[in-house]
Motif scaffolding. Structure first.
Motif, PDB file in Angstrom:
ATOM      1  N   ARG A   1      20.334  13.551 -87.532  1.00 22.20           N
ATOM      2  CA  ARG A   1      21.373  14.297 -88.148  1.00 22.20           C
ATOM      3  C   ARG A   1      21.005  16.003 -88.010  1.00 22.20           C
ATOM      4  N   VAL A   2      19.724  16.214 -88.159  1.00 25.95           N
ATOM      5  CA  VAL A   2      19.151  17.458 -88.001  1.00 25.95           C
ATOM      6  C   VAL A   2      19.449  18.205 -86.650  1.00 25.95           C
ATOM      7  N   ARG A   3      18.989  17.235 -85.664  1.00 29.83           N
ATOM      8  CA  ARG A   3      19.228  17.799 -84.086  1.00 29.83           C
ATOM      9  C   ARG A   3      20.619  17.781 -84.085  1.00 29.83           C
ATOM     10  N   TYR A   4      21.543  16.859 -84.460  1.00 32.05           N
ATOM     11  CA  TYR A   4      22.843  16.943 -84.074  1.00 32.05           C
ATOM     12  C   TYR A   4      23.669  18.383 -84.468  1.00 32.05           C
ATOM     13  N   HIS A   5      23.331  18.664 -85.621  1.00 30.66           N
ATOM     14  CA  HIS A   5      23.611  19.918 -86.224  1.00 30.66           C
ATOM     15  C   HIS A   5      23.401  21.028 -85.618  1.00 30.66           C
ATOM     16  N   PHE A   6      21.997  21.054 -84.875  1.00 26.52           N
ATOM     17  CA  PHE A   6      21.579  22.276 -84.029  1.00 26.52           C
ATOM     18  C   PHE A   6      22.480  22.435 -82.846  1.00 26.52           C
ATOM     19  N   ARG A   7      23.001  21.071 -82.251  1.00 29.59           N
ATOM     20  CA  ARG A   7      23.396  21.096 -80.748  1.00 29.59           C
ATOM     21  C   ARG A   7      24.840  20.337 -80.678  1.00 29.59           C
ATOM     22  N   GLY A   8      25.250  19.732 -81.522  1.00 27.19           N
ATOM     23  CA  GLY A   8      26.630  19.054 -81.535  1.00 27.19           C
ATOM     24  C   GLY A   8      27.800  19.761 -81.643  1.00 27.19           C
ATOM     25  N   ASN A   9      28.806  19.334 -82.404  1.00 24.36           N
ATOM     26  CA  ASN A   9      30.041  19.938 -82.667  1.00 24.36           C
ATOM     27  C   ASN A   9      30.836  19.830 -83.973  1.00 24.36           C
TER      28      ASN A   9
END
Length: 281
Positions: free
Chosen positions: A171-179
């Protein structure tokens, strides 16, 4: 949660109770009691070595005269639930689930982590359930505090009929690089920063487009910092944090926050504008 401890001595008859079925045969007779409307303590509870009247009504938020425990009516069978208190606020326990260590880990973390650190391999974020908190070195909107905890999120979400595979790292990684479609934090930040939300794909998904998402990721890489704390049932901790702290970027469970109407209106306006625009290629 007030647990009734062991009871000793003869039963205490409620004042006004009527005894029926009493045999004249002495000790072989059986006494049945029909309770009358409550007019005093129904029984005696041994607490802290003393015999004291038990609380007459469970869940009435009465204070024990010996141990000073507030009786919220919660027992062992629902110990994992987070009950609401007499002012319709989440109860903070005087013992048990106080979340003191978890609160401290998010409010006074040993360090904060940047996008470059989180997205590196193997990376510092553990693949376990928990709560994460976000701070920003630049205010995404006028009036918001710089460097203070503004948002908390959880991984995994509580799901009634299936098990989520999400964890803190994903989740933390997605917040940084997701949409914005898959991250409510990114949706909030983009709306606050004035990025244009657009319909993409079939038209049912909404993001800030390739250029807008890249701009948001760059802004977060420069200004966003994150910390986290592992917790097996993170939704319990999240609810308590949102209720007890000033977290202006959280919408769910946060209507009491002063920034809630502003954030809700900004996001609604961005969605409405996206519906009026053609689907973005």
């Amino acid at each position: 949660m007030h647990r009734l401890s062991d009871r000793s001595g003869p039963p205490v008859v409620r004042p006004g109770a009527r005894q029926v079925g009493h045999s004249s045969g002495g000790s072989s007779g059986r006494v049945r009691r029909r309770p009358a409307p409550f007019a005093g303590p129904a029984r005696v509870t041994r607490t802290a070595g003393q015999d004291v009247p038990a609380h007459p009504v469970r869940g009435g938020y009465e204070i024990c005269p010996v141990c000073f425990w507030e009786d919220d009516g919660q027992d062992d069978q629902d110990a994992d639930a987070v009950p609401r208190g007499p002012q319709d606020r989440w109860v903070w326990w005087g013992g048990g689930m106080t979340f003191e260590a978890e609160r401290a880990a998010l409010l006074e973390p040993g360090r904060l982590w940047s996008a470059g650190e989180v997205l590196g391999k193997p990376g510092p974020v553990p693949a376990v359930p928990g709560v994460y908190g976000w701070r920003f070195g630049a205010a995404p909107y006028d009036g918001l505090a710089v460097g203070e905890l503004l948002y908390v999120g959880i991984a995994p979400r509580r799901m009634a009929n299936r098990t989520s595979r999400q964890h803190l790292r994903s989740r933390v990684r997605y917040h940084f690089r997701g949409n914005a479609e898959g991250s409510t934090l990114r949706l909030t930040l983009g709306c606050l920063l004035g990025l244009e939300l657009r319909r993409v794909g079939s038209g049912r998904r909404m993001t800030f487009g390739v250029r807008g998402e890249a701009e948001l990721s760059a802004w977060m890489a420069e200004h966003a910092r994150v910390c986290w704390v592992a917790y097996p049932k993170p939704w319990l901790l999240e609810s308590a944090l949102i209720t007890g702290l000033d977290l202006p970027l959280n919408l769910d469970q946060n209507k009491h926050n002063a920034f809630h109407p502003t954030l809700k209106a900004l996001r609604a306006a961005a969605r409405q504008r996206a519906r009026e625009l053609p689907i973005s290629g």
